[in-house]
Write an enzyme that holds these catalytic residues in place. Structure first.
Site, PDB file in Angstrom:
ATOM      1  CD  GLN A 141       8.962  -4.458  11.926  1.00 43.25           C
ATOM      2  OE1 GLN A 141       8.397  -5.531  12.005  1.00 43.25           O
ATOM      3  NE2 GLN A 141       8.797  -3.672  10.879  1.00 43.25           N
ATOM      4  CE  LYS A 153      -0.111   0.238  11.294  1.00 42.55           C
ATOM      5  NZ  LYS A 153       0.168  -1.101  10.902  1.00 42.55           N
ATOM      6  CG  ASP A 154       4.980  -2.275  11.808  1.00 42.21           C
ATOM      7  OD1 ASP A 154       4.215  -3.125  12.274  1.00 42.21           O
ATOM      8  OD2 ASP A 154       4.833  -1.766  10.671  1.00 42.21           O
ATOM      9  CG  HIS A 194      -0.226  -0.273   2.519  1.00 42.84           C
ATOM     10  ND1 HIS A 194       0.678   0.621   3.066  1.00 42.84           N
ATOM     11  CD2 HIS A 194      -0.256  -1.331   3.367  1.00 42.84           C
ATOM     12  CE1 HIS A 194       1.144   0.129   4.194  1.00 42.84           C
ATOM     13  NE2 HIS A 194       0.604  -1.060   4.408  1.00 42.84           N
ATOM     14  CG  HIS A 211       4.239  -1.665   1.996  1.00 39.39           C
ATOM     15  ND1 HIS A 211       2.944  -2.121   1.916  1.00 39.39           N
ATOM     16  CD2 HIS A 211       4.783  -2.297   3.069  1.00 39.39           C
ATOM     17  CE1 HIS A 211       2.717  -3.003   2.874  1.00 39.39           C
ATOM     18  NE2 HIS A 211       3.814  -3.122   3.602  1.00 39.39           N
ATOM     19  CB  SER A 252      -1.059  -5.758   4.580  1.00 39.68           C
ATOM     20  OG  SER A 252       0.091  -5.127   4.065  1.00 39.68           O
TER      21      SER A 252
HETATM   22  P1  AMP Z   1       4.723  -5.061   6.548  1.00 37.47           P
HETATM   23  O1  AMP Z   1       4.579  -5.456   5.115  1.00 37.47           O
HETATM   24  O2  AMP Z   1       3.428  -4.780   7.233  1.00 37.47           O
HETATM   25  O3  AMP Z   1       5.628  -5.991   7.313  1.00 37.47           O
HETATM   26  O4  AMP Z   1       5.471  -3.664   6.539  1.00 37.47           O
HETATM   27  C1  AMP Z   1       6.680  -3.489   5.846  1.00 37.47           C
HETATM   28  C2  AMP Z   1       7.246  -2.126   6.175  1.00 37.47           C
HETATM   29  O5  AMP Z   1       6.310  -1.122   5.809  1.00 37.47           O
HETATM   30  C3  AMP Z   1       7.525  -1.954   7.674  1.00 37.47           C
HETATM   31  O6  AMP Z   1       8.731  -1.223   7.826  1.00 37.47           O
HETATM   32  C4  AMP Z   1       6.338  -1.167   8.120  1.00 37.47           C
HETATM   33  O7  AMP Z   1       6.586  -0.373   9.256  1.00 37.47           O
HETATM   34  C5  AMP Z   1       6.089  -0.284   6.911  1.00 37.47           C
HETATM   35  N1  AMP Z   1       4.716   0.224   6.932  1.00 37.47           N
HETATM   36  C6  AMP Z   1       3.572  -0.493   7.059  1.00 37.47           C
HETATM   37  N2  AMP Z   1       2.505   0.313   7.103  1.00 37.47           N
HETATM   38  C7  AMP Z   1       2.977   1.584   7.034  1.00 37.47           C
HETATM   39  C8  AMP Z   1       2.366   2.879   7.040  1.00 37.47           C
HETATM   40  N3  AMP Z   1       1.062   3.036   7.145  1.00 37.47           N
HETATM   41  N4  AMP Z   1       3.172   3.962   6.943  1.00 37.47           N
HETATM   42  C9  AMP Z   1       4.515   3.812   6.841  1.00 37.47           C
HETATM   43  N5  AMP Z   1       5.153   2.627   6.820  1.00 37.47           N
HETATM   44  C10 AMP Z   1       4.396   1.525   6.919  1.00 37.47           C
END
Ligand code: AMP
Length: 284
Positions: A155, A151-152, A36, A39, A188
């Site tokens: 992490q 967001k995380d 999204h 990412h 996601s």
């Molecule tokens: P994920 O696919 O959920 O594991 O996320 C992959 C990366 O995208 C991680 O570094 C998340 O923190 C980042 N991410 C997920 N959602 C957002 C968001 N809304 N804004 C900024 N970064 C995000």
């Protein structure tokens, strides 16, 4: 331009060896796919910071608990690859679980203190899985810089610490949360929400916003800031709080009394069966 797909750690490493030998700077964005705009914001910054941009897509089994959503986590490889191409990704590293965790696998990394509170308390073993997979991805991709979303938030702190403690030589960069127009943090997992749940999910960002407004108006008492967010959250029925806490923005230590250093208000809540997280930095 087409994105090259790489499927094994050995093939990924052979490519990055070549880029390194040619003096290229490698930027890396690890994800679990179903991309999204959050990412994409990381990919855009990666494109600016590197000569080569690598995206990984891997739904990492070791960071999911036995009762969590591993098997139904949303996937859309074709859609992800078109978004990746538009964002200027050179290589999509898409390993499968068997090449990441071959039979007999038994080595894990733990960031002992930062992994304990917040999501670590509700998801035992989660950050052990995250730190381990990111270290493995770093070894294959050999990035100079890696981009993560705030967001995380926990992490990001865990991985920043790991990179420093293990002398990885990777610059870990955190970027702002990307939100929908109405404030919902992009995720996601938002794909799981029904229309009704999607509306209730706004309770998280609203709660954080009410605390931020109160903070900006001068409130510095940790307990009152948490109460303010909690009251806003409870205005919406059908949202089950997992945690709502105000912690030191760097050490994630508990905060009591007056907020005198940068703090993070972090929230996790179930909306129906879906667990969502969000957070807000509060910096005096
Ligand atoms: P994920 O696919 O959920 O594991 O996320 C992959 C990366 O995208 C991680 O570094 C998340 O923190 C980042 N991410 C997920 N959602 C957002 C968001 N809304 N804004 C900024 N970064 C995000």
């Amino acid at each position: 331009m087409n994105v090259e797909i790489v499927k094994t750690p050995a093939a990924m490493r052979a490519l990055s060896d070549g880029w390194r030998a040619a003096g290229k700077r490698i930027a890396f964005v690890p994800t679990m796919g179903y991309l999204h705009e959050g990412h994409v914001s990381l990919l855009d910054e990666g494109r600016r910071r590197g000569d080569i941009l690598v995206l990984s897509i891997f739904v990492n089994p070791t960071q999911f608990g036995p009762k969590e959503d591993l098997s139904r986590y949303p996937r859309d490889l074709d859609g992800d690859l078109s978004k990746a191409a538009r964002a200027g990704v050179d290589v999509a590293y898409v390993p499968d679980a068997a090449s990441m965790y071959p039979a007999g696998y038994q080595t894990f990394v733990e960031v002992e203190e930062l992994q304990k509170p917040l999501c670590g308390a509700s998801r035992p073993g989660h950050f052990r899985g995250v730190a381990t997979v990111v270290l493995k991805l770093f070894h294959a991709v050999q990035p100079h810089v890696a981009l993560f979303g705030r967001k995380d938030y926990q992490q990001l702190q865990v991985l920043t610490r790991m990179a420093r403690d293990l002398d990885l030589g990777v610059e870990v960069v955190g970027l702002p949360i990307v939100r929908e127009a109405d404030g919902l943090a992009m995720s996601s997992r938002n794909a799981y929400l029904s229309d009704d749940e999607r509306l209730r999910a706004l309770a998280l960002s609203r709660a954080l916003l009410s605390a931020r407004v109160s903070f900006e108006q001068g409130e510095r008492d940790a307990g009152r800031l948490v109460d303010c967010a909690r009251q806003t959250l409870h205005l919406t029925p059908g949202v089950r709080l997992d945690y709502l806490e105000l912690r030191d923005a760097e050490s994630l230590a508990e905060l009591h009394g007056r907020v005198a250093r940068p703090a993070v208000m972090a929230i996790a809540a179930f909306v129906g069966p879906t667990r969502l997280i969000d957070n807000q930095l509060l910096a005096p």
